[in-house]
Design a protein around this motif. Structure first.
Motif, PDB file in Angstrom:
ATOM      1  N   TYR A 130      68.646  -9.174 -48.465  1.00 20.52           N
ATOM      2  CA  TYR A 130      68.155  -9.367 -49.831  1.00 20.52           C
ATOM      3  C   TYR A 130      69.143  -8.692 -50.785  1.00 20.52           C
ATOM      4  O   TYR A 130      69.306  -7.476 -50.762  1.00 20.52           O
ATOM      5  CB  TYR A 130      66.756  -8.773 -49.977  1.00 20.52           C
ATOM      6  N   LEU A 131      69.798  -9.501 -51.607  1.00 15.03           N
ATOM      7  CA  LEU A 131      70.910  -9.007 -52.405  1.00 15.03           C
ATOM      8  C   LEU A 131      70.588  -8.885 -53.893  1.00 15.03           C
ATOM      9  O   LEU A 131      70.860  -7.870 -54.520  1.00 15.03           O
ATOM     10  CB  LEU A 131      72.134  -9.910 -52.203  1.00 15.03           C
ATOM     11  N   ASN A 132      69.997  -9.939 -54.476  1.00 12.17           N
ATOM     12  CA  ASN A 132      69.646  -9.887 -55.884  1.00 12.17           C
ATOM     13  C   ASN A 132      68.512  -8.882 -56.099  1.00 12.17           C
ATOM     14  O   ASN A 132      67.599  -8.782 -55.275  1.00 12.17           O
ATOM     15  CB  ASN A 132      69.230 -11.285 -56.353  1.00 12.17           C
ATOM     16  N   SER A 133      68.527  -8.155 -57.212  1.00 11.36           N
ATOM     17  CA  SER A 133      67.515  -7.126 -57.468  1.00 11.36           C
ATOM     18  C   SER A 133      66.116  -7.710 -57.566  1.00 11.36           C
ATOM     19  O   SER A 133      65.133  -7.053 -57.195  1.00 11.36           O
ATOM     20  CB  SER A 133      67.853  -6.375 -58.756  1.00 11.36           C
ATOM     21  N   LYS A 134      65.995  -8.938 -58.057  1.00  8.84           N
ATOM     22  CA  LYS A 134      64.674  -9.569 -58.161  1.00  8.84           C
ATOM     23  C   LYS A 134      64.098  -9.843 -56.771  1.00  8.84           C
ATOM     24  O   LYS A 134      62.947  -9.515 -56.481  1.00  8.84           O
ATOM     25  CB  LYS A 134      64.777 -10.881 -58.941  1.00  8.84           C
ATOM     26  N   GLU A 135      64.901 -10.452 -55.912  1.00  4.67           N
ATOM     27  CA  GLU A 135      64.415 -10.753 -54.571  1.00  4.67           C
ATOM     28  C   GLU A 135      64.199  -9.462 -53.780  1.00  4.67           C
ATOM     29  O   GLU A 135      63.326  -9.390 -52.911  1.00  4.67           O
ATOM     30  CB  GLU A 135      65.373 -11.688 -53.829  1.00  4.67           C
ATOM     31  N   THR A 136      64.974  -8.425 -54.085  1.00 10.22           N
ATOM     32  CA  THR A 136      64.799  -7.135 -53.425  1.00 10.22           C
ATOM     33  C   THR A 136      63.457  -6.515 -53.788  1.00 10.22           C
ATOM     34  O   THR A 136      62.756  -5.972 -52.931  1.00 10.22           O
ATOM     35  CB  THR A 136      65.936  -6.170 -53.808  1.00 10.22           C
ATOM     36  N   ALA A 137      63.080  -6.600 -55.074  1.00 12.77           N
ATOM     37  CA  ALA A 137      61.786  -6.069 -55.506  1.00 12.77           C
ATOM     38  C   ALA A 137      60.649  -6.810 -54.821  1.00 12.77           C
ATOM     39  O   ALA A 137      59.663  -6.208 -54.381  1.00 12.77           O
ATOM     40  CB  ALA A 137      61.657  -6.178 -57.028  1.00 12.77           C
ATOM     41  N   PHE A 138      60.778  -8.131 -54.723  1.00  9.83           N
ATOM     42  CA  PHE A 138      59.760  -8.941 -54.041  1.00  9.83           C
ATOM     43  C   PHE A 138      59.705  -8.570 -52.558  1.00  9.83           C
ATOM     44  O   PHE A 138      58.621  -8.392 -51.997  1.00  9.83           O
ATOM     45  CB  PHE A 138      60.096 -10.422 -54.213  1.00  9.83           C
ATOM     46  N   ALA A 139      60.873  -8.441 -51.941  1.00 10.96           N
ATOM     47  CA  ALA A 139      60.934  -8.092 -50.516  1.00 10.96           C
ATOM     48  C   ALA A 139      60.351  -6.707 -50.262  1.00 10.96           C
ATOM     49  O   ALA A 139      59.717  -6.484 -49.222  1.00 10.96           O
ATOM     50  CB  ALA A 139      62.377  -8.154 -50.022  1.00 10.96           C
ATOM     51  N   ALA A 140      60.542  -5.779 -51.194  1.00 14.46           N
ATOM     52  CA  ALA A 140      59.975  -4.441 -51.028  1.00 14.46           C
ATOM     53  C   ALA A 140      58.458  -4.512 -50.913  1.00 14.46           C
ATOM     54  O   ALA A 140      57.839  -3.763 -50.146  1.00 14.46           O
ATOM     55  CB  ALA A 140      60.372  -3.549 -52.201  1.00 14.46           C
ATOM     56  N   GLY A 141      57.844  -5.426 -51.662  1.00 12.04           N
ATOM     57  CA  GLY A 141      56.404  -5.636 -51.541  1.00 12.04           C
ATOM     58  C   GLY A 141      56.031  -6.199 -50.181  1.00 12.04           C
ATOM     59  O   GLY A 141      55.064  -5.752 -49.549  1.00 12.04           O
ATOM     60  N   LEU A 142      56.795  -7.170 -49.709  1.00  5.46           N
ATOM     61  CA  LEU A 142      56.547  -7.756 -48.391  1.00  5.46           C
ATOM     62  C   LEU A 142      56.615  -6.698 -47.291  1.00  5.46           C
ATOM     63  O   LEU A 142      55.716  -6.588 -46.445  1.00  5.46           O
ATOM     64  CB  LEU A 142      57.565  -8.855 -48.097  1.00  5.46           C
ATOM     65  N   PHE A 143      57.689  -5.930 -47.299  1.00  3.70           N
ATOM     66  CA  PHE A 143      57.914  -4.945 -46.246  1.00  3.70           C
ATOM     67  C   PHE A 143      56.920  -3.788 -46.339  1.00  3.70           C
ATOM     68  O   PHE A 143      56.550  -3.199 -45.322  1.00  3.70           O
ATOM     69  CB  PHE A 143      59.355  -4.431 -46.297  1.00  3.70           C
ATOM     70  N   THR A 144      56.484  -3.456 -47.554  1.00  5.92           N
ATOM     71  CA  THR A 144      55.474  -2.412 -47.717  1.00  5.92           C
ATOM     72  C   THR A 144      54.163  -2.845 -47.076  1.00  5.92           C
ATOM     73  O   THR A 144      53.478  -2.055 -46.414  1.00  5.92           O
ATOM     74  CB  THR A 144      55.247  -2.091 -49.206  1.00  5.92           C
ATOM     75  N   ALA A 145      53.790  -4.111 -47.266  1.00  6.23           N
ATOM     76  CA  ALA A 145      52.572  -4.630 -46.652  1.00  6.23           C
ATOM     77  C   ALA A 145      52.673  -4.564 -45.128  1.00  6.23           C
ATOM     78  O   ALA A 145      51.708  -4.182 -44.447  1.00  6.23           O
ATOM     79  CB  ALA A 145      52.332  -6.071 -47.103  1.00  6.23           C
ATOM     80  N   ASP A 146      53.830  -4.913 -44.591  1.00 10.50           N
ATOM     81  CA  ASP A 146      54.007  -4.859 -43.138  1.00 10.50           C
ATOM     82  C   ASP A 146      53.965  -3.421 -42.638  1.00 10.50           C
ATOM     83  O   ASP A 146      53.426  -3.142 -41.556  1.00 10.50           O
ATOM     84  CB  ASP A 146      55.340  -5.513 -42.750  1.00 10.50           C
ATOM     85  N   LEU A 147      54.543  -2.502 -43.402  1.00 12.31           N
ATOM     86  CA  LEU A 147      54.483  -1.092 -43.021  1.00 12.31           C
ATOM     87  C   LEU A 147      53.030  -0.617 -42.970  1.00 12.31           C
ATOM     88  O   LEU A 147      52.621   0.060 -42.017  1.00 12.31           O
ATOM     89  CB  LEU A 147      55.277  -0.238 -44.006  1.00 12.31           C
ATOM     90  N   GLY A 148      52.255  -0.981 -43.982  1.00  9.19           N
ATOM     91  CA  GLY A 148      50.848  -0.610 -43.985  1.00  9.19           C
ATOM     92  C   GLY A 148      50.101  -1.187 -42.790  1.00  9.19           C
ATOM     93  O   GLY A 148      49.222  -0.531 -42.209  1.00  9.19           O
TER      94      GLY A 148
END
Length: 259
Positions: free
Chosen positions: A81-99
């Motif tokens: 994930y390179l663009n800052s927008k897609e990175t912010a979205f991906a951070a949400g995805l990965f946070t959900a998986d971490l939880g």
């Protein structure tokens, strides 16, 4: 966490270190095309409307979800994930998986997803030092609303000096979008022999309304535009959409770099 979007604040509005100045400049560049349509939206009120973490955990227990590793993201794809927008979205995805993996006490998977989030945090200009300091601070105050507010209020005030409205609200909305769709995807694909009950879905769709309202204040011709279209479609179809599981899986797949 007491509030879902506290993770967002941890990732988006901490003091920028010298080592992360390049990432900070990239955020500025990547969000330069975003238009903030109106200024009546308040991020603090947006945060207040997100359900307590304790309620979410209670919901998981009520639904008797079964662990399914096959539905998780590949933690090794965070670097893609390179663009800052897609990175912010991906951070949400990965946070959900971490939880998800933390709830089921999967130690190695927890370590893997924490490492992935560290990579995404760095892309959002968060230093390793700040990441290491903030995560334990939040975890210590998991059910202490007042202490959490002190932490996030301080971060938010610092963020006002570093990011403009389109960047702060953009990161907030994208992060919330990522965590919303991933938590629903995980829930829909983790139930045993029954569907998630209507009350849980209704509450989740109330959050979607808040997210879509926030997205409506932002405009670009790129990722935000696409997510707005997809999320409005899901909201319009409603929580009782017979194709909900299929639709969520299809939309989620659009924004993944790889599984």
């Amino acid at each position: 966490m007491k509030k879902i979007l506290y993770y967002l604040l941890a990732f988006s509005i901490i003091t920028i270190s010298c080592n992360n100045s390049a990432e900070y400049k990239k955020i500025k560049k990547d969000f330069a095309d975003v238009e903030f349509i109106y200024d009546t939206l308040k991020l603090d009120s947006f945060l207040q409307k997100i359900p307590d973490y304790g309620i979410i955990v209670k919901t998981i227990k009520t639904e008797n979800l079964k662990y399914n590793q096959q539905i998780l993201l590949n933690p090794n794809t965070a670097d893609e994930y390179l663009n800052s927008k897609e990175t912010a979205f991906a951070a949400g995805l990965f946070t959900a998986d971490l939880g998800y993996v933390r709830y089921f006490q999967r130690v190695q998977e927890c370590m893997d997803f924490m490492y992935s989030l560290r990579i995404l945090a760095e892309k959002l200009a968060i230093s390793d030092k700040n990441f290491d300091e903030l995560v334990p601070a939040i975890e210590r105050n998991l059910y202490n609303k007042d202490s959490i507010f002190i932490i996030t209020d301080s971060a938010f005030n610092l963020g006002k000096k570093l990011f403009n409205d389109r960047e702060r609200y953009g990161i907030a909305a994208l992060f919330a979008s990522g965590i919303w769709i991933e938590t629903l995807y995980l829930g829909l694909n983790s139930t045993a022999d029954k569907n998630i009950n209507d009350t849980v879905l209704i509450n989740h769709f109330e959050i979607l309304k808040i997210i879509n309202n926030t997205l409506s204040a932002l405009k670009d011709d790129d990722i935000i535009k696409k997510i707005k279209k997809d999320f409005n479609l899901i909201e319009n179809k409603g929580y009782n959409n017979p194709e909900l599981k299929k639709d969520i899986s299809s939309i989620r797949l659009k924004y993944l770099k790889s599984l």
